[in-house]
Design a protein around this motif. Structure first.
Motif, short mmCIF file in Angstrom:
data_model
loop_
_atom_site.label_atom_id
_atom_site.label_comp_id
_atom_site.label_asym_id
_atom_site.label_seq_id
_atom_site.Cartn_x
_atom_site.Cartn_y
_atom_site.Cartn_z
N UNK A 74 -2.51 -4.29 -9.60
CA UNK A 74 -0.90 -4.35 -9.53
C UNK A 74 -1.32 -3.22 -8.09
N UNK A 75 -2.34 -1.95 -8.36
CA UNK A 75 -2.70 -0.63 -7.77
C UNK A 75 -3.34 -1.26 -6.04
N UNK A 76 -4.47 -2.25 -6.20
CA UNK A 76 -4.86 -2.94 -5.43
C UNK A 76 -3.73 -3.61 -4.14
N UNK A 77 -2.92 -4.26 -4.76
CA UNK A 77 -2.56 -5.36 -4.04
C UNK A 77 -1.42 -3.95 -3.25
N UNK A 78 -0.41 -2.98 -3.93
CA UNK A 78 0.21 -1.85 -2.42
C UNK A 78 -0.33 -1.53 -1.92
N UNK A 79 -2.12 -1.02 -2.38
CA UNK A 79 -2.69 -0.98 -0.97
C UNK A 79 -3.24 -1.53 -0.03
N UNK A 80 -3.04 -2.71 -0.34
CA UNK A 80 -3.51 -3.36 0.41
C UNK A 80 -1.62 -4.38 1.32
N UNK A 81 -0.59 -4.24 0.89
CA UNK A 81 0.44 -4.43 1.26
C UNK A 81 0.95 -3.09 1.67
N UNK A 82 1.70 -2.01 2.02
CA UNK A 82 1.80 -0.95 2.54
C UNK A 82 0.97 -0.14 3.21
N UNK A 83 1.17 -0.08 4.50
CA UNK A 83 0.42 1.41 5.28
C UNK A 83 0.96 3.04 4.45
N UNK A 84 2.29 2.52 3.91
CA UNK A 84 2.17 4.16 3.48
C UNK A 84 3.14 4.53 2.05
N UNK A 85 2.48 4.76 0.90
CA UNK A 85 2.59 4.90 -0.05
C UNK A 85 3.08 6.48 -0.61
N UNK A 86 4.29 6.81 -1.17
CA UNK A 86 4.16 7.84 -2.05
C UNK A 86 4.18 7.93 -3.59
N UNK A 87 3.26 8.35 -4.34
CA UNK A 87 2.76 7.87 -5.74
C UNK A 87 3.65 10.05 -6.09
N UNK A 88 4.88 9.26 -7.11
CA UNK A 88 5.07 10.52 -7.36
C UNK A 88 4.59 10.76 -9.05
N UNK A 89 4.34 11.87 -9.47
CA UNK A 89 3.65 12.98 -10.31
C UNK A 89 4.77 14.01 -11.17
#
Length: 592
Positions: A74-89
């Motif tokens: 899933x993580x790799x797919x997210x990076x493949x699909x989107x140029x902008x990702x905000x990860x909330x920690x």
């Protein structure tokens, strides 16, 4: 502004789902009209134009440290699909109780080097339900900005966003290099068994250029009274940092050293093999030449690292207080930077002379001021102290910054018949061997006295020779106490043994199978160290427990642990399998 964001809670009924609802409402109020919430496994079905993603996968705990294979996909797919990702920690930052929370920030920076257009931003929260704050603002400010100009790490502290950031001043660096003819340095790797003659070199104003380069051992005959020393340890101070940064114009780095006499000229009383320390211009070399009269014999009770920390500190303090300040019993003396090596030496000498010692001013002197000031401060701190000197007082300046910048000095205090003097042992070294020899002889008497009248500064911050840049940056902070020393001999485990470690457990997956490993064990045992080199994979909890239980039968309780295990798997994330990803992370996460 229209943009769509995808929120990723792990379970529909989780805390993430509640936070997702709040974030959607906040985004809608800021003009983000299209925003949908999806489960992680639905990422594979996403299609259409690239869409900004907001990941809540880390809300309830660090995701990377407990990822399953399906979650990794899933993580790799997210990076493949989107140029902008905000990860909330939640709960990351500097003083976190859960350091795994910060892994995603490092992961994002690493991945961005492989995908230059990726904006992977970490937004760390103080508590989960503050997630909606600032999210819309971060999206708006990054939406049309090129990836290389985007801030990628936001941490919340007391409701405010903080950004950790270092920006290289490329134009200034280029100007320095063009004006000062930076030469290309040829670095030489150093290790515990490096036999080649070396010297420390650097490019002007760049600490990251510090490196060791081959240095031809001088073959000229020694002059009468001259000796050659094989350097074992080198003390450093802030002046050396200023030289390396181009703030002082000297042609050498290092004044203090300790080592072993290897060769002697005529008319010399000292013999080869004698342990000695002293002052020289340029001590970051394998071999130095100097006059015997500026040399001190090292008592057996002092190590090389301790001895290298003493000559400049004690001779500076002795010359300043005894010769220039004429410090007498009953005088008051203010010692700035009393925790440093010169400060500690000055305290020892002042106590022996019977002076009253202060490390603050006016409040404890009832407005009278102090008779003697030993100053290393600069700017307003210097002038403020200068104005507080007592009538007939003596102000001794051992700092360099204001002198190098041609700073001014208020004249009013001179009306009280005070004196101002500066001390730089480099000038004494160049101009008066006779004076330096006299000062050195007096320090020798202090070292040999019973009880000893001069003790090394504490604490000693000892750096391996291969960590010389780290030593300089440590001094650059200005937060140090005691003395920083570079040990030319000790490396890693050898250094621990030389500082008293007598029981060592060395764990590795393969054990001591190489000639270098066998030689290391031989060297340690020759020093009287009880060492046990066990085959153990620290990521295997049961195997580690068994190994520790076995060691407990022959070893005392463990007092400290250095975790240096790693597995290198150099491949792009796109092609990195789950097994390889785990192989690289497991020693650092589960192993730790």
């Amino acid at each position: 502004m229209d943009a769509s964001g995808k929120l990723h809670p792990c379970k529909p009924d989780s805390q993430q789902q509640q936070i997702a609802v709040d974030i959607k409402a906040s985004l809608a109020s800021h003009g983000f009209d299209v925003c949908s919430t999806i489960a992680p496994e639905a990422v594979h079905d996403l299609a259409g134009p690239p869409t900004p993603l907001i990941s809540l996968l880390e809300i309830e705990g660090p995701f990377l440290s407990r990822r399953s294979e399906s979650e990794y996909v899933v993580l790799k797919r997210m990076i493949e699909l989107s140029p902008t990702i905000i990860c909330v920690t939640v709960g990351g930052g500097e003083n976190t109780a859960q350091p795994e929370t910060n892994m995603i920030a490092g992961f994002g920076k690493t991945t961005a080097t492989e995908k230059p257009g990726l904006k992977l931003i970490r937004r760390d929260l103080e508590h989960p339900f503050s997630a909606m704050a600032h999210i819309a603002k971060i999206l708006k400010t990054t939406f049309h900005v090129r990836a290389r100009n985007v801030e990628t790490d936001f941490a919340e502290t007391n409701g405010l966003l903080h950004i950790p950031r270092i920006v290289e001043a490329v134009d200034i660096n280029n100007a320095y290099e063009s004006q000062n003819s930076i030469k290309e340095l040829v670095a030489t790797a150093v290790g515990p068994r490096t036999k080649e003659s070396l010297e420390l070199q650097f490019s002007f104003a760049r600490l990251d250029s510090l490196c060791y380069a081959p240095c031809r051992r001088s073959d000229r005959p020694l002059d009468p009274g001259e000796v050659e020393i094989h350097v074992k340890a080198t003390g450093i101070n802030f002046k050396d940092v200023m030289v390396a940064l181009g703030q002082l114009s000297d042609t050498y780095i290092g004044q203090r050293f300790a080592g072993v006499v290897t060769l002697t000229g005529s008319s010399v009383d000292i013999s080869p093999g004698t342990r000695a320390c002293g002052i020289v211009q340029g001590s970051f070399k394998s071999f130095v030449h100097m006059h015997e009269r500026a040399l001190l014999w090292i008592p057996d009770s002092l190590s090389f690292t301790e001895a290298s920390a003493m000559p400049v500190a004690f001779i500076t303090a002795h010359y300043s207080l005894t010769y220039l300040a004429r410090l007498r019993k009953g005088d008051s003396v203010l010692i700035h930077a009393a925790a440093g090596s010169v400060g500690q030496a000055a305290i020892q000498l002042s106590q022996q002379l019977g002076a009253t010692i202060y490390v603050t001013i006016m409040r404890t002197t009832k407005g009278h001021g102090v008779d003697v000031v030993l100053n290393s401060l600069a700017g307003e701190a210097l002038t403020g102290t200068w104005r507080c000197i007592a009538p007939l007082g003596r102000f001794i300046e051992i700092g360099k910054r204001d002198i190098a910048s041609f700073a001014g000095l208020p004249m009013a205090p001179f009306s009280r018949n005070v004196s101002f003097a500066s001390v730089d042992l480099a000038v004494v070294y160049k101009q008066s061997l006779e004076l330096l020899a006299h000062l050195t002889s007096e320090l020798q008497h202090m070292l040999l006295a019973t009880p000893r009248e001069a003790t090394p500064p504490y604490p000693l911050q000892i750096f391996k020779r291969s960590r010389v840049e780290e030593a300089f940056r440590y001094l650059q902070t200005g937060m140090q106490s005691g003395k920083a020393v570079v040990d030319w001999e000790a490396e890693d485990i050898i250094q621990m043994a030389s500082h008293g470690a007598k029981n060592l457990i060395l764990l590795s997956r393969s054990g001591p199978v190489t000639p270098a490993a066998e030689e290391l064990l031989k060297d340690l045992r020759a020093q009287g160290v009880h060492v046990q080199a066990s085959v153990c994979d620290i990521t295997n909890k049961a195997e580690l427990a068994t190994t520790i239980q076995t060691c407990q039968m022959t070893m005392p309780p463990v007092k400290g642990c250095i975790q240096g295990s790693m597995v290198v798997k150099n491949i792009l994330l796109d092609r990195m399998s789950y097994d390889w990803f785990c192989a690289a992370l497991t020693p650092k996460i589960q192993g730790s």
